[in-house]
Design an enzyme around this catalytic site. Structure first.
Site, PDB file in Angstrom:
ATOM      1  N   CYS A   1      46.076  32.166  69.808  1.00  0.00           N
ATOM      2  CA  CYS A   1      46.564  30.896  70.350  1.00  0.00           C
ATOM      3  C   CYS A   1      45.409  29.960  70.693  1.00  0.00           C
ATOM      4  O   CYS A   1      45.554  28.737  70.635  1.00  0.00           O
ATOM      5  CB  CYS A   1      47.486  31.108  71.545  1.00  0.00           C
ATOM      6  SG  CYS A   1      46.831  32.137  72.862  1.00  0.00           S
TER       7      CYS A   1
ATOM      8  N   PHE B   1      51.078  30.929  72.777  1.00  0.00           N
ATOM      9  CA  PHE B   1      50.619  32.210  73.319  1.00  0.00           C
ATOM     10  C   PHE B   1      50.520  33.236  72.205  1.00  0.00           C
ATOM     11  O   PHE B   1      51.079  33.075  71.120  1.00  0.00           O
ATOM     12  CB  PHE B   1      51.573  32.699  74.418  1.00  0.00           C
ATOM     13  CG  PHE B   1      52.961  33.020  73.925  1.00  0.00           C
ATOM     14  CD1 PHE B   1      53.292  34.308  73.503  1.00  0.00           C
ATOM     15  CD2 PHE B   1      53.945  32.042  73.864  1.00  0.00           C
ATOM     16  CE1 PHE B   1      54.562  34.605  73.036  1.00  0.00           C
ATOM     17  CE2 PHE B   1      55.220  32.337  73.409  1.00  0.00           C
ATOM     18  CZ  PHE B   1      55.532  33.618  72.992  1.00  0.00           C
ATOM     19  N   CYS B   2      49.766  34.306  72.493  1.00  0.00           N
ATOM     20  CA  CYS B   2      49.622  35.423  71.559  1.00  0.00           C
ATOM     21  C   CYS B   2      49.312  36.678  72.372  1.00  0.00           C
ATOM     22  O   CYS B   2      49.374  36.652  73.605  1.00  0.00           O
ATOM     23  CB  CYS B   2      48.529  35.139  70.531  1.00  0.00           C
ATOM     24  SG  CYS B   2      46.900  34.861  71.266  1.00  0.00           S
ATOM     25  N   THR B   3      48.947  37.759  71.722  1.00  0.00           N
ATOM     26  CA  THR B   3      48.772  39.033  72.417  1.00  0.00           C
ATOM     27  C   THR B   3      47.659  38.977  73.457  1.00  0.00           C
ATOM     28  O   THR B   3      47.880  39.288  74.625  1.00  0.00           O
ATOM     29  CB  THR B   3      48.474  40.156  71.404  1.00  0.00           C
ATOM     30  OG1 THR B   3      49.477  40.170  70.402  1.00  0.00           O
ATOM     31  CG2 THR B   3      48.435  41.509  72.108  1.00  0.00           C
TER      32      THR B   3
ATOM     33  N   ILE C   1      49.482  37.485  76.380  1.00  0.00           N
ATOM     34  CA  ILE C   1      50.600  38.253  76.920  1.00  0.00           C
ATOM     35  C   ILE C   1      50.099  39.413  77.761  1.00  0.00           C
ATOM     36  O   ILE C   1      50.682  39.741  78.812  1.00  0.00           O
ATOM     37  CB  ILE C   1      51.484  38.780  75.775  1.00  0.00           C
ATOM     38  CG1 ILE C   1      52.026  37.637  74.924  1.00  0.00           C
ATOM     39  CG2 ILE C   1      52.638  39.622  76.318  1.00  0.00           C
ATOM     40  CD1 ILE C   1      52.518  38.076  73.555  1.00  0.00           C
TER      41      ILE C   1
END
Length: 309
Positions: A189, A182-184, A211
């Site tokens: 990702c 996952f990433c922002t 996120i």
């Protein structure tokens, strides 16, 4: 340049799309003119592999930009996350040409066709709670420092370019596991899953919308997120419901600061924080102090934050 205030919250759109844009250079000037003509500010990155960026403006102007981008060949189906800010969170509008819209430095990847399996926010908790799943935060260490998912692995990278080397060092730990990343906002990702799949791993997943979409859609009482999510604008961080968080930014090193950091004897607004105090000289701090003085003078005169911030 000042940051303008609005009676109504400013619309913020974080967007990206991996797509083949052979003539991406030709999009730069028209996009800059479109945004500047409507008072939209932020940054858009263009590369042969697609578009990435975060922009802000009025509801109508941001909606017009998204419609404009969707009409460009290859960009239909943009991944967009909306949030709001009490004030314009950017100083200016920039449209930049890049080799990659998110820089990993690995040639030959095509996330548009080879990324991992999307997992909706509603299904994310079940995946990362599975004992067979290794959960990897693909963001940089300074972002992870103020929040991440419970049990997630932090590769402790200072840039996304370091991620492939981290994967190579930890390949044995990934063998036979479900890999959830996952990433922002989803872009890092997505590229990370394409890279990991290129190494021969099959059970590779990533959080759709990142996120930001998880915090928007999953109720706080059901959430496995801990802390706040760093964002690359003047809000610094957001929390559940995408409300502005409490983190602040060190203006000397740009590291996000928690409430604990602000109580440190090494924290002085605009000059130093616990993360950079030992890495800066007295001469550096004197320079930052003068910059901070100019910021405070500009604010006292009602001109908003000084451009040096």
């Amino acid at each position: 340049m000042t940051i303008s205030s609005h009676d109504q919250p400013v619309r913020v759109a974080a967007l990206y799309r991996f797509a083949r844009l052979d003539a991406f250079e030709a999009l730069r000037a028209p996009l800059a003119a479109f945004c500047c003509g409507r008072g939209i500010k932020g940054t858009l990155l263009l590369a042969r592999e697609g578009i990435n960026g975060t922009v802000a403006g009025s509801d109508g102007d941001v909606a017009a930009l998204i419609d404009h981008l969707e009409a460009i060949a290859g960009l239909a189906g943009l991944e967009v996350k909306y949030s709001s800010a009490a004030e314009m969170p950017f100083h200016r509008m920039k449209v930049r040409l890049k080799r990659e819209i998110v820089t990993m430095g690995v040639e030959g990847l095509d996330p548009a066709t080879s990324a991992g399996t999307y997992v909706a926010p509603a299904d994310w908790n079940a995946l990362i709670s599975d004992a067979d799943t290794i959960v990897i935060d693909t963001r940089n260490a300074y972002e992870v420092s103020i929040g991440s998912f419970k049990g997630a692995v932090d590769p402790a990278t200072s840039s996304f370019r370091e991620f492939p080397a981290w994967v190579e060092r930890h390949r044995a730990e990934l063998d036979g596991r479900k890999i959830a990343m996952f990433c922002t906002g989803g872009i890092r990702c997505e590229k990370a899953t394409a890279y990991v799949k290129s190494l021969g791993f099959d059970d590779v997943f990533h959080l759709k919308g990142g996120i930001l979409r998880y915090l928007e859609e999953v109720p706080a009482e059901q959430s496995l997120w801990q802390g706040e999510c760093f964002v690359f604008d003047e809000r610094v961080s957001v929390s559940h419901g995408l409300v502005e968080g409490e983190a602040e930014l060190c203006r000397a090193c740009r590291h996000p600061l928690t409430g604990h950091d602000l109580l440190s004897p090494h924290y002085t607004a605009g000059i130093s924080c616990p993360h950079c105090f030992d890495a800066r000289s007295d001469e550096d701090r004197a320079r930052y102090a003068e910059r901070q003085r100019q910021v405070e003078l500009a604010q006292a005169r009602g001109r908003g934050p000084h451009v040096g911030r």
